[in-house]
Design a protein around this motif. Structure first.
Motif, PDB file in Angstrom:
ATOM      1  N   ARG A   1       1.111  36.810 -44.037  1.00 22.72           N
ATOM      2  CA  ARG A   1       0.366  37.904 -43.442  1.00 22.72           C
ATOM      3  C   ARG A   1      -0.691  37.413 -42.468  1.00 22.72           C
ATOM      4  O   ARG A   1      -0.879  38.013 -41.415  1.00 22.72           O
ATOM      5  CB  ARG A   1      -0.313  38.722 -44.529  1.00 22.72           C
ATOM      6  CG  ARG A   1       0.603  39.613 -45.241  1.00 22.72           C
ATOM      7  CD  ARG A   1      -0.168  40.501 -46.136  1.00 22.72           C
ATOM      8  NE  ARG A   1       0.757  41.410 -46.765  1.00 22.72           N
ATOM      9  CZ  ARG A   1       0.428  42.339 -47.583  1.00 22.72           C
ATOM     10  NH1 ARG A   1      -0.831  42.493 -47.916  1.00 22.72           N
ATOM     11  NH2 ARG A   1       1.326  43.125 -48.086  1.00 22.72           N
ATOM     12  N   VAL A   2      -1.384  36.386 -42.864  1.00 27.01           N
ATOM     13  CA  VAL A   2      -2.462  35.888 -42.013  1.00 27.01           C
ATOM     14  C   VAL A   2      -1.891  35.354 -40.705  1.00 27.01           C
ATOM     15  O   VAL A   2      -2.477  35.555 -39.636  1.00 27.01           O
ATOM     16  CB  VAL A   2      -3.261  34.792 -42.757  1.00 27.01           C
ATOM     17  CG1 VAL A   2      -4.307  34.176 -41.853  1.00 27.01           C
ATOM     18  CG2 VAL A   2      -3.910  35.365 -44.004  1.00 27.01           C
ATOM     19  N   PHE A   3      -0.742  34.684 -40.777  1.00 26.69           N
ATOM     20  CA  PHE A   3      -0.160  34.126 -39.566  1.00 26.69           C
ATOM     21  C   PHE A   3       0.339  35.200 -38.608  1.00 26.69           C
ATOM     22  O   PHE A   3       0.376  34.990 -37.411  1.00 26.69           O
ATOM     23  CB  PHE A   3       0.967  33.156 -39.930  1.00 26.69           C
ATOM     24  CG  PHE A   3       0.465  31.938 -40.651  1.00 26.69           C
ATOM     25  CD1 PHE A   3      -0.344  31.027 -40.007  1.00 26.69           C
ATOM     26  CD2 PHE A   3       0.787  31.726 -41.979  1.00 26.69           C
ATOM     27  CE1 PHE A   3      -0.821  29.914 -40.656  1.00 26.69           C
ATOM     28  CE2 PHE A   3       0.323  30.614 -42.645  1.00 26.69           C
ATOM     29  CZ  PHE A   3      -0.493  29.701 -41.980  1.00 26.69           C
ATOM     30  N   ARG A   4       0.733  36.350 -39.137  1.00 25.74           N
ATOM     31  CA  ARG A   4       1.131  37.460 -38.261  1.00 25.74           C
ATOM     32  C   ARG A   4      -0.066  37.990 -37.480  1.00 25.74           C
ATOM     33  O   ARG A   4       0.077  38.484 -36.368  1.00 25.74           O
ATOM     34  CB  ARG A   4       1.738  38.594 -39.086  1.00 25.74           C
ATOM     35  CG  ARG A   4       3.157  38.324 -39.483  1.00 25.74           C
ATOM     36  CD  ARG A   4       3.781  39.567 -40.068  1.00 25.74           C
ATOM     37  NE  ARG A   4       4.402  39.174 -41.335  1.00 25.74           N
ATOM     38  CZ  ARG A   4       4.553  39.942 -42.369  1.00 25.74           C
ATOM     39  NH1 ARG A   4       4.131  41.188 -42.330  1.00 25.74           N
ATOM     40  NH2 ARG A   4       5.124  39.496 -43.452  1.00 25.74           N
ATOM     41  N   PHE A   6      -2.346  36.201 -36.176  1.00 21.79           N
ATOM     42  CA  PHE A   6      -2.564  35.364 -35.004  1.00 21.79           C
ATOM     43  C   PHE A   6      -1.767  35.853 -33.800  1.00 21.79           C
ATOM     44  O   PHE A   6      -2.190  35.687 -32.667  1.00 21.79           O
ATOM     45  CB  PHE A   6      -2.171  33.913 -35.308  1.00 21.79           C
ATOM     46  CG  PHE A   6      -3.101  33.222 -36.270  1.00 21.79           C
ATOM     47  CD1 PHE A   6      -4.470  33.352 -36.169  1.00 21.79           C
ATOM     48  CD2 PHE A   6      -2.593  32.440 -37.284  1.00 21.79           C
ATOM     49  CE1 PHE A   6      -5.328  32.716 -37.031  1.00 21.79           C
ATOM     50  CE2 PHE A   6      -3.442  31.793 -38.163  1.00 21.79           C
ATOM     51  CZ  PHE A   6      -4.812  31.937 -38.046  1.00 21.79           C
ATOM     52  N   LYS A   7      -0.610  36.461 -34.041  1.00 21.49           N
ATOM     53  CA  LYS A   7       0.199  36.954 -32.935  1.00 21.49           C
ATOM     54  C   LYS A   7      -0.346  38.266 -32.371  1.00 21.49           C
ATOM     55  O   LYS A   7      -0.207  38.542 -31.192  1.00 21.49           O
ATOM     56  CB  LYS A   7       1.642  37.155 -33.392  1.00 21.49           C
ATOM     57  CG  LYS A   7       2.349  35.856 -33.689  1.00 21.49           C
ATOM     58  CD  LYS A   7       3.756  36.095 -34.139  1.00 21.49           C
ATOM     59  CE  LYS A   7       4.436  34.785 -34.485  1.00 21.49           C
ATOM     60  NZ  LYS A   7       5.782  34.965 -34.990  1.00 21.49           N
ATOM     61  N   ASN A  13      -4.748  34.152 -31.101  1.00 17.99           N
ATOM     62  CA  ASN A  13      -3.545  33.523 -30.577  1.00 17.99           C
ATOM     63  C   ASN A  13      -3.908  32.435 -29.558  1.00 17.99           C
ATOM     64  O   ASN A  13      -3.315  31.356 -29.544  1.00 17.99           O
ATOM     65  CB  ASN A  13      -2.645  34.573 -29.937  1.00 17.99           C
ATOM     66  CG  ASN A  13      -1.285  34.023 -29.600  1.00 17.99           C
ATOM     67  OD1 ASN A  13      -0.957  32.901 -29.951  1.00 17.99           O
ATOM     68  ND2 ASN A  13      -0.496  34.820 -28.909  1.00 17.99           N
ATOM     69  N   MET A  16      -5.260  29.405 -31.500  1.00 16.44           N
ATOM     70  CA  MET A  16      -4.188  28.658 -32.183  1.00 16.44           C
ATOM     71  C   MET A  16      -3.317  27.892 -31.196  1.00 16.44           C
ATOM     72  O   MET A  16      -2.944  26.746 -31.453  1.00 16.44           O
ATOM     73  CB  MET A  16      -3.326  29.605 -33.017  1.00 16.44           C
ATOM     74  CG  MET A  16      -4.019  30.123 -34.256  1.00 16.44           C
ATOM     75  SD  MET A  16      -4.694  28.844 -35.308  1.00 16.44           S
ATOM     76  CE  MET A  16      -3.218  28.038 -35.857  1.00 16.44           C
ATOM     77  N   SER A  17      -3.003  28.494 -30.076  1.00 16.75           N
ATOM     78  CA  SER A  17      -2.184  27.783 -29.084  1.00 16.75           C
ATOM     79  C   SER A  17      -2.956  26.605 -28.492  1.00 16.75           C
ATOM     80  O   SER A  17      -2.378  25.540 -28.242  1.00 16.75           O
ATOM     81  CB  SER A  17      -1.711  28.731 -27.991  1.00 16.75           C
ATOM     82  OG  SER A  17      -2.800  29.231 -27.250  1.00 16.75           O
TER      83      SER A  17
END
Length: 111
Positions: A1-4, A6-7, A13, A16-17
């Motif tokens: 969930r947390v990683f979604r 980031f998008k 985002n 992270m990139s």
């Protein structure tokens, strides 16, 4: 969930990139650091592994001084006796680490 998340959030985002793009440079710097530490560790083993053999050193006044660590080992052998010990000593010097002198060194290298 947390990683979604980031998008969906553009600022996260972007962060992270940027972090992912920085990884190759950090890995290269780490590799160079390990190479330099390895070179100096090899030199230290050659120069200082026999320092204080017998537990005695003479100072400039020719006075015998006991040269043993708190664990009863010779100074040269304990800190520079072989490559892993020298690398660990280099890590301690590089980081200014002192707690591992009493905790980690006896666990890694024996009493």
């Amino acid at each position: 969930r947390v990683f979604r998340l980031f998008k969906r959030v553009k600022s996260l985002n972007k962060i992270m990139s940027s972090l992912l793009k920085a990884i190759p440079g950090v890995v290269n710097a780490f590799i160079i650091l390990v190479i330099v530490m390895s070179i100096y560790s090899i030199l230290a083993v050659e120069f200082w592994s026999t320092f204080g053999v017998g537990g005695i050193m003479q100072n400039e006044r020719s006075t015998d001084i006991e040269l043993k660590t708190s664990r009863g080992q010779e100074v040269g052998f304990e800190y520079w006796g072989n490559f892993p010990k020298a690398m660990f000593t280099m890590f301690q010097v590089m980081t200014g680490d002192s707690w591992s002198e009493a905790v980690a060194r006896p666990l890694l290298h024996g009493p």
